[in-house]
Design an enzyme around this catalytic site. Structure first.
Site, PDB file in Angstrom:
ATOM      1  N   ARG B 258      70.345 -22.504 -57.347  1.00 31.74           N
ATOM      2  CA  ARG B 258      69.648 -22.279 -59.080  1.00 31.74           C
ATOM      3  C   ARG B 258      68.162 -20.948 -58.796  1.00 31.74           C
ATOM      4  O   ARG B 258      67.285 -20.411 -57.641  1.00 31.74           O
ATOM      5  CB  ARG B 258      68.536 -23.479 -58.926  1.00 31.74           C
ATOM      6  N   HIS B 262      62.905 -25.554 -61.734  1.00 33.91           N
ATOM      7  CA  HIS B 262      63.715 -26.655 -62.030  1.00 33.91           C
ATOM      8  C   HIS B 262      64.051 -26.700 -63.327  1.00 33.91           C
ATOM      9  O   HIS B 262      64.566 -26.665 -64.168  1.00 33.91           O
ATOM     10  CB  HIS B 262      63.650 -27.906 -61.254  1.00 33.91           C
ATOM     11  N   TYR B 271      57.957 -24.353 -52.586  1.00 31.38           N
ATOM     12  CA  TYR B 271      58.876 -24.536 -51.228  1.00 31.38           C
ATOM     13  C   TYR B 271      59.292 -24.008 -51.758  1.00 31.38           C
ATOM     14  O   TYR B 271      60.528 -24.262 -50.256  1.00 31.38           O
ATOM     15  CB  TYR B 271      59.416 -25.586 -52.082  1.00 31.38           C
TER      16      TYR B 271
END
Lengths: 326, 371
Positions: B258, B262, B271
């Site tokens: 990805r 998100h 992160y």
């Protein structure tokens, strides 16, 4: 007409609906050769085979989740969850999908399915086998909730639930399964969902109940008649969602007093909604506050103490007298 | 008696055909005609360009939160390309490219991300489910549809999509279990994009791969380079043929990434490192496929330019149409529709009460955000 227990009457409804429509498929745990732990599906596998009476893995979410897919494909799955206390394992499939698929797709995909589940106490069962959580389902938009009170209406309501275009939660009081017999006609009989009935006519007080509590309500009404010369009208809701508030309003306009009885915990329980509807529709006819006779806001105790938890005619009579200022 | 090896089939393959420079292993190249190549390329490109356009629209406040799909185009298009129109498509929520290839309109996608229920309408001839937001929950629907297809002997195949995070959910395991028990014609496409919001795959599972979870259910499984459309296509073709033959379900793990957030509400810088993202950008599925098609002369620079222009025009037209349509979709009373086949008396009354309130106290202005 044959005299049947509720188990036999439900079995009749399933058999006749399966004969009528090959898209009706039964899914559940131990429903095949075993006939279900309460024998509601007894011998159906002999007539319809294991492609229509489908024993599933021990997984409630699988049963309901697969049923959603089957229904989208055009089948009419009737799922048996062995005890309603295990239905939380499949709660998300009903709340997130069964109840929403029609809405989500603007009517393009629908989920005509039934979840049958035994509920309630009174049969000396273990933990998770005695609770009444019908309010969970009645609180979920997109579901219908049906609770029969005896063999004859159980048969007629189950047939209607199976034919209904939307998902129906069908709660069967296990205390009623073999409690008594009633004449049940072989010929087709349907009761429309969302319509309640007068189970006992009266003029002085309205007692509203459903499911296993109905018999206690009628017993209480008889006691009031014999001892206090009070004629209570007893309303059997039959469907909790959508709730029929027309019949209860008509009754209360006549009696001015009302007691609502259920086994489910008190707070946020069905009686709270029923009381609110009565306030909205019939406030000026009320002559006394509405009384609630319900389970307490605790986990139903293990069975040695359950008779103190489950409402019975003594508690109903007590509440009725309070409501009548006797 | 004694201690013996259990005889369990544990053969799992990893398939990779197209390398990062767009060069294919000739012996493994699937037989794909030029027309299909160009169709798949078109939808991969559309997936990417539409994603970029939606991101811009979101930043301008012209659509709400949405989950980008960039980097996962090969995993989606290489698999969904195998479905016939008569088959079933059961998506999760990060399959925009696959949904567009199945025939969902960009207008509908835009309506959906602008908060209009009308955006999930499925065309009457389309056997697709709408997006499913609760992770993994749609997997069981695919199995139920597959069960019904078997019961009706319809020959339909069902393909369902989910991510790496979904493999931690019970519904994933229940779905695979039931699919195997009932031998349903389902193809499970796991887009392992390495991240479930902020949780990396290493903390999602202790398993070395996700595909090995198929072994527990005695199900066929294969792991593929998910950024390699030829590998995804080949593995999916095998799986669809297996399902169609009645030989049961397959789990395909597409190892992909990805590259975006998100959803647009997420900030991945919190992160994960930019280096990691860049290393995956170097393995970009779209670039790889483009190089392959150019080398094969199926695509030319002129064709590429024309295609990109066409797609951008298409996107602009869709944005304009959607924004125009939204002006007519302001009636709040519509929200009562389609919950049940018919409205209960109580719902009729609630709807009427809102109508009365709107007429007397709060006139409808139509299509505008009242927030």
């Amino acid at each position: 007409m044959a005299r049947m227990t509720m188990v036999e009457a439900l079995n009749l409804a399933l058999r006749q609906e399966m004969e009528r429509d090959d898209s009706v498929i039964l899914l559940g745990q131990d429903i095949g050769l075993d006939g279900g732990v309460f024998r509601v599906t007894d011998k159906l596998i002999e007539q319809f085979g294991d492609s229509r009476v489908v024993d599933t893995p021990l997984a409630e979410a699988s049963i309901i989740g697969m049923a959603v897919g089957m229904a989208v494909h055009g089948l009419r799955p009737v799922c048996e969850i062995q005890f309603s206390g295990f239905a939380y394992e499949n709660f998300h499939q009903l709340e997130n999908h069964a109840a929403r698929m029609r809405w989500r797709t603007r009517g393009r995909l629908t989920v005509p399915m039934v979840m049958r589940a035994p509920y309630g106490g009174g049969v000396r069962a273990l933990e998770h086998h005695a609770e009444s959580r019908e309010a969970y389902w009645a609180h979920t938009p997109g579901l219908k909730v049906v609770v029969p009170s005896g063999p004859r209406n159980a048969r007629a309501l189950l047939a209607s639930a199976i034919r209904d275009p939307d998902p129906v939660i069908f709660y069967e009081a296990k205390a009623l399964y073999r409690a008594f017999r009633e004449e049940v006609p072989e010929t087709e009989e349907l009761i429309p969902l969302g319509v309640s009935q007068v189970a006992r006519p009266g003029k002085d007080l309205t007692i509203i109940s459903y499911g296993a509590m109905l018999r206690h309500a009628i017993e209480a009404a008889e006691e009031l008649s014999n001892q206090d010369r009070i004629e209570a009208e007893v309303i059997d809701l039959l469907t909790l969602s959508p709730l029929d508030d027309t019949l209860m309003a008509r009754s209360i306009e006549k009696t001015g007093r009302c007691v609502v009885v259920h086994e489910a915990p008190r707070s946020y329980g069905p009686a709270a909604e029923i009381s609110a509807r009565i306030m909205e529709k019939s406030f000026y006819y009320l002559e006394a506050p509405i009384e609630r006779v319900t389970g307490y806001d605790i986990i139903i105790p293990y069975f040695s103490r359950e008779k103190h938890y489950i409402p019975h005619s003594g508690r109903i009579v007590h509440a009725a007298r309070k409501c009548l200022n006797i | 008696m004694g201690r013996n090896k259990l005889d369990i089939n544990h053969r799992l393959d990893y398939l990779s055909i197209l390398d990062e420079n767009g060069v294919a292993v000739p012996s493994l190249e699937p037989d794909i005609d030029e027309e299909l190549h160009l169709k798949m390329y078109r939808f991969m490109l559309l997936g990417r360009l539409f994603d970029e356009r939606m991101l811009a629209l979101q930043r301008q406040g012209r659509i709400g939160t949405f989950p980008p799909i960039s980097g996962q185009e090969a995993a989606q298009i290489g698999s969904v390309a195998l479905l016939k129109k008569s088959d079933w498509f059961v998506p999760s929520f990060r399959e925009t490219a696959a949904e567009l290839m199945r025939g969902r309109s960009m207008e509908n996608v835009l309506l959906y991300y602008n908060g209009y229920n009308e955006g999930t309408i499925i065309p009457p001839d389309q056997k697709d489910l709408p997006m499913s937001v609760p992770v993994a929950s749609q997997i069981l629907h695919a199995v139920g549809i597959g069960w019904a297809a078997g019961y009706r002997n319809s020959g339909e195949v069902v393909m369902t999509f989910f991510g790496d995070g979904a493999t931690s959910e019970g519904d994933f395991h229940e779905g695979l279990n039931c699919a195997s028990v009932y031998n349903t014609p389902v193809v499970f496409i796991c887009q392992n994009n390495q991240w479930a919001i902020s949780v990396p795959i290493a903390r999602q599972t202790h398993s070395t791969t996700l595909v090995q979870k198929a072994l527990a259910y005695d199900m066929a499984g294969i792991q593929v380079d998910g950024n390699d459309i030829l590998a995804v296509y080949s593995a999916t073709r095998e799986a669809v043929e297996r399902a169609r033959r009645g030989d049961g379900p397959t789990l395909i793990e597409c190892v992909t990434y990805r590259v975006m957030m998100h959803t647009t509400a997420d900030d991945p810088k919190k992160y994960r490192s930019q280096d990691e993202v860049e290393s995956w950008r170097a393995r970009d599925p779209l670039t790889r496929y483009r190089t392959y098609l150019l080398n094969k002369s199926i695509l030319t620079p002129e064709k590429q330019e024309r295609l990109e222009r066409e797609i951008n025009d298409q996107i602009e037209k869709a944005v304009a149409t959607a924004e125009l349509k939204m002006k007519d979709l302001g009636d709040p009373l519509d929200m009562f529709d389609h919950l049940y086949q018919s409205l209960s008396p109580e719902l009729q009354e609630q709807k009427k009460n809102l109508a009365t309130y709107l007429e007397t106290a709060h006139p409808v202005t139509g299509g505008e955000d009242h927030g």
